[in-house]
Design an enzyme around this catalytic site. Structure first.
Site, PDB file in Angstrom:
ATOM      1  N   GLY A  32       8.760 -23.907  -8.308  1.00 32.12           N
ATOM      2  CA  GLY A  32       9.226 -24.332  -9.624  1.00 32.12           C
ATOM      3  C   GLY A  32      10.395 -23.544 -10.192  1.00 32.12           C
ATOM      4  CB  ILE A  33      10.810 -22.040 -13.585  1.00 34.73           C
ATOM      5  CG1 ILE A  33      10.564 -23.351 -14.352  1.00 34.73           C
ATOM      6  CG2 ILE A  33      11.820 -21.162 -14.313  1.00 34.73           C
ATOM      7  CD1 ILE A  33       9.830 -23.169 -15.679  1.00 34.73           C
ATOM      8  CE  LYS A  81       3.804 -18.463 -20.242  1.00 33.73           C
ATOM      9  NZ  LYS A  81       4.654 -17.783 -19.270  1.00 33.73           N
ATOM     10  CG  ASP A 118      -2.029 -10.356  -8.289  1.00 35.26           C
ATOM     11  OD1 ASP A 118      -1.618 -10.551  -9.457  1.00 35.26           O
ATOM     12  OD2 ASP A 118      -3.201 -10.548  -7.952  1.00 35.26           O
ATOM     13  CB  THR A 142       6.970 -26.961 -12.023  1.00 32.34           C
ATOM     14  OG1 THR A 142       6.017 -26.569 -13.028  1.00 32.34           O
ATOM     15  CG2 THR A 142       8.383 -26.742 -12.531  1.00 32.34           C
ATOM     16  CE1 TYR A 189       1.410 -21.253 -19.928  1.00 29.31           C
ATOM     17  CE2 TYR A 189       2.177 -22.347 -21.920  1.00 29.31           C
ATOM     18  CZ  TYR A 189       2.419 -21.857 -20.647  1.00 29.31           C
ATOM     19  OH  TYR A 189       3.685 -21.971 -20.104  1.00 29.31           O
TER      20      TYR A 189
HETATM   21  N1  LIG Z   1       6.232 -26.149 -16.166  1.00 28.69           N
HETATM   22  C1  LIG Z   1       6.314 -26.113 -17.488  1.00 28.69           C
HETATM   23  O1  LIG Z   1       6.193 -27.154 -18.185  1.00 28.69           O
HETATM   24  C2  LIG Z   1       6.578 -24.818 -18.196  1.00 28.69           C
HETATM   25  C3  LIG Z   1       6.964 -24.859 -19.548  1.00 28.69           C
HETATM   26  C4  LIG Z   1       7.184 -23.666 -20.219  1.00 28.69           C
HETATM   27  C5  LIG Z   1       7.034 -22.465 -19.565  1.00 28.69           C
HETATM   28  N2  LIG Z   1       6.652 -22.442 -18.244  1.00 28.69           N
HETATM   29  C6  LIG Z   1       6.484 -21.139 -17.613  1.00 28.69           C
HETATM   30  O2  LIG Z   1       7.372 -21.033 -16.534  1.00 28.69           O
HETATM   31  C7  LIG Z   1       6.840 -20.120 -15.562  1.00 28.69           C
HETATM   32  C8  LIG Z   1       6.943 -20.740 -14.172  1.00 28.69           C
HETATM   33  O3  LIG Z   1       6.129 -21.899 -14.143  1.00 28.69           O
HETATM   34  P1  LIG Z   1       6.412 -23.151 -13.194  1.00 28.69           P
HETATM   35  O4  LIG Z   1       6.423 -24.338 -14.067  1.00 28.69           O
HETATM   36  O5  LIG Z   1       7.544 -22.873 -12.289  1.00 28.69           O
HETATM   37  O6  LIG Z   1       5.013 -23.187 -12.408  1.00 28.69           O
HETATM   38  P2  LIG Z   1       4.683 -23.131 -10.829  1.00 28.69           P
HETATM   39  O7  LIG Z   1       3.211 -23.307 -10.790  1.00 28.69           O
HETATM   40  O8  LIG Z   1       5.550 -24.063 -10.086  1.00 28.69           O
HETATM   41  O9  LIG Z   1       5.064 -21.629 -10.428  1.00 28.69           O
HETATM   42  C9  LIG Z   1       4.318 -20.522 -10.831  1.00 28.69           C
HETATM   43  C10 LIG Z   1       4.361 -19.489  -9.719  1.00 28.69           C
HETATM   44  O10 LIG Z   1       3.638 -18.318 -10.172  1.00 28.69           O
HETATM   45  C11 LIG Z   1       2.904 -17.849  -9.051  1.00 28.69           C
HETATM   46  N3  LIG Z   1       1.776 -17.001  -9.491  1.00 28.69           N
HETATM   47  C12 LIG Z   1       0.616 -17.394 -10.058  1.00 28.69           C
HETATM   48  N4  LIG Z   1      -0.166 -16.323 -10.268  1.00 28.69           N
HETATM   49  C13 LIG Z   1       0.517 -15.232  -9.828  1.00 28.69           C
HETATM   50  C14 LIG Z   1       0.253 -13.837  -9.784  1.00 28.69           C
HETATM   51  N5  LIG Z   1      -0.924 -13.329 -10.200  1.00 28.69           N
HETATM   52  N6  LIG Z   1       1.208 -13.002  -9.296  1.00 28.69           N
HETATM   53  C15 LIG Z   1       2.387 -13.509  -8.837  1.00 28.69           C
HETATM   54  N7  LIG Z   1       2.688 -14.823  -8.821  1.00 28.69           N
HETATM   55  C16 LIG Z   1       1.765 -15.677  -9.327  1.00 28.69           C
HETATM   56  C17 LIG Z   1       2.451 -19.092  -8.321  1.00 28.69           C
HETATM   57  O11 LIG Z   1       2.068 -18.802  -6.976  1.00 28.69           O
HETATM   58  C18 LIG Z   1       3.688 -19.972  -8.415  1.00 28.69           C
HETATM   59  O12 LIG Z   1       4.554 -19.774  -7.323  1.00 28.69           O
HETATM   60  C19 LIG Z   1       5.415 -19.821 -16.000  1.00 28.69           C
HETATM   61  O13 LIG Z   1       5.390 -18.565 -16.644  1.00 28.69           O
HETATM   62  C20 LIG Z   1       5.121 -20.924 -16.994  1.00 28.69           C
HETATM   63  O14 LIG Z   1       4.167 -20.542 -17.958  1.00 28.69           O
HETATM   64  C21 LIG Z   1       6.431 -23.590 -17.546  1.00 28.69           C
END
Ligand SMILES: NC(=O)c1ccc[n+]([C@@H]2O[C@H](COP(=O)([O-])OP(=O)(O)OC[C@H]3O[C@@H](n4cnc5c(N)ncnc54)[C@H](O)[C@@H]3O)[C@@H](O)[C@H]2O)c1
Length: 262
Positions: free
Chosen positions: A17-18, A157, A60, A190, A153
């Site tokens: 994802g991001i 955040k 982690d 994502t 959550y």
């Molecule tokens: N997707 C959305 O709508 C959205 C919106 C706002 C904020 N965010 C934030 O963006 C960030 C990335 O989210 P995303 O959407 O790419 O999700 P994603 O699930 O695609 O990616 C999250 C990544 O974090 C990793 N992860 C989980 N637990 C972990 C740990 N203990 N140690 C290390 N890595 C770990 C996962 O393996 C995964 O690769 C997050 O912090 C999320 O809260 C996402």
């Protein structure tokens, strides 16, 4: 493509994802990147998409010993550390009265404690590298506004939002040359949203429901967020610290019109 030439970045959650998009964007602009995650195959896939300027390290974010090893790896492999992107995150939805303590402790450990550890060890390593730097914490619009089914959550955040401001002021007062900012994305399609899509019935239905809350009329992409990571990481943002940087398509700008016939 040289906005980050000579810089070294550590990105958490870089397997997906991001986080993956941020690793790729920073590398495109000349940074060498330590891609970190608990998902090793995903992290290695990110490294393969970037090439020689990236390596993978298991991290982690909730484990302090993993942080010590990761920053050591950045310094050993690349000689310095300039940028930390705290992106790893998890989420779950339920009513406040149904939050399980184990799930609460886990989300706090990853989203909030993990980001605190990233700031702590990031500051130490960036200081050692003697050139200032940038720490970017991925929060959410849920770190600024409450959502009824996301209490845990939003709590984590929201914690990241104020952790960021305090760290920014601390680093400024100590004259470290380290900036710290948070990014607040609206919905990004994502893997994090997989359980939501499943609950709603289909991805299309989920997206069309979410889009109603976004004045610009679409969800954010991982690239939208990666572009703001790049900006905050670069010297173009030299005067920006302690800010809550919105990438929300207008979601938090105000309320829908209701005073005239539409
Ligand atoms: N997707 C959305 O709508 C959205 C919106 C706002 C904020 N965010 C934030 O963006 C960030 C990335 O989210 P995303 O959407 O790419 O999700 P994603 O699930 O695609 O990616 C999250 C990544 O974090 C990793 N992860 C989980 N637990 C972990 C740990 N203990 N140690 C290390 N890595 C770990 C996962 O393996 C995964 O690769 C997050 O912090 C999320 O809260 C996402």
């Amino acid at each position: 493509m040289t906005r980050l030439t000579g810089k070294v970045a550590l990105v958490t959650g870089g397997a997906s994802g991001i986080g993956r998009a941020a690793c790729e964007r920073l590398a495109q602009e000349g940074a060498r990147v330590l891609v970190t995650d608990i998902n090793q195959p995903g992290g290695i896939a990110t490294v393969e998409s970037i090439g020689k300027s990236a390596i993978f390290q298991f991290l982690d974010v909730s484990q302090e010993s993993d942080w010590v090893a990761a920053v050591e790896q950045a310094i050993t492999s690349f000689g310095r550390l300039d940028i930390v992107v705290n992106c790893a995150g998890i989420g779950f939805s339920c009513h406040a009265e149904e939050i399980e303590l184990t799930a609460w402790n886990q989300i706090v450990a990853v989203n909030l404690t993990g980001t605190m550890l990233g700031c702590k060890h990031g500051i130490r390593a960036i200081k050692q590298s003697d050139g200032g730097g940038s720490i970017i914490n991925i929060s959410s619009v849920g770190g600024l506004l409450g959502t009824s089914d996301l209490a845990a959550y939003c709590a984590t955040k929201g914690g990241v939002t104020l952790l960021t401001k305090a760290v920014a002021l601390d680093c400024a007062e100590l004259d470290y040359g380290i900036r710290c900012n948070s990014i607040h994305p609206t919905y990004v399609d994502t893997e994090m949203l997989d359980p939501v899509a499943e609950m709603i019935g289909s991805r299309e239905q989920m997206v069309s429901t979410m889009v109603r809350n976004v004045p610009l009329g679409r969800l954010a992409t991982a690239q939208d967020i990666a572009n703001s990571v790049l900006f905050l990481a670069s010297d173009e943002a030299a005067m920006i610290t302690g800010t809550s940087f919105l990438v929300d398509g207008g979601t938090t700008a105000g309320m829908p019109a209701c005073h005239s016939a539409q």
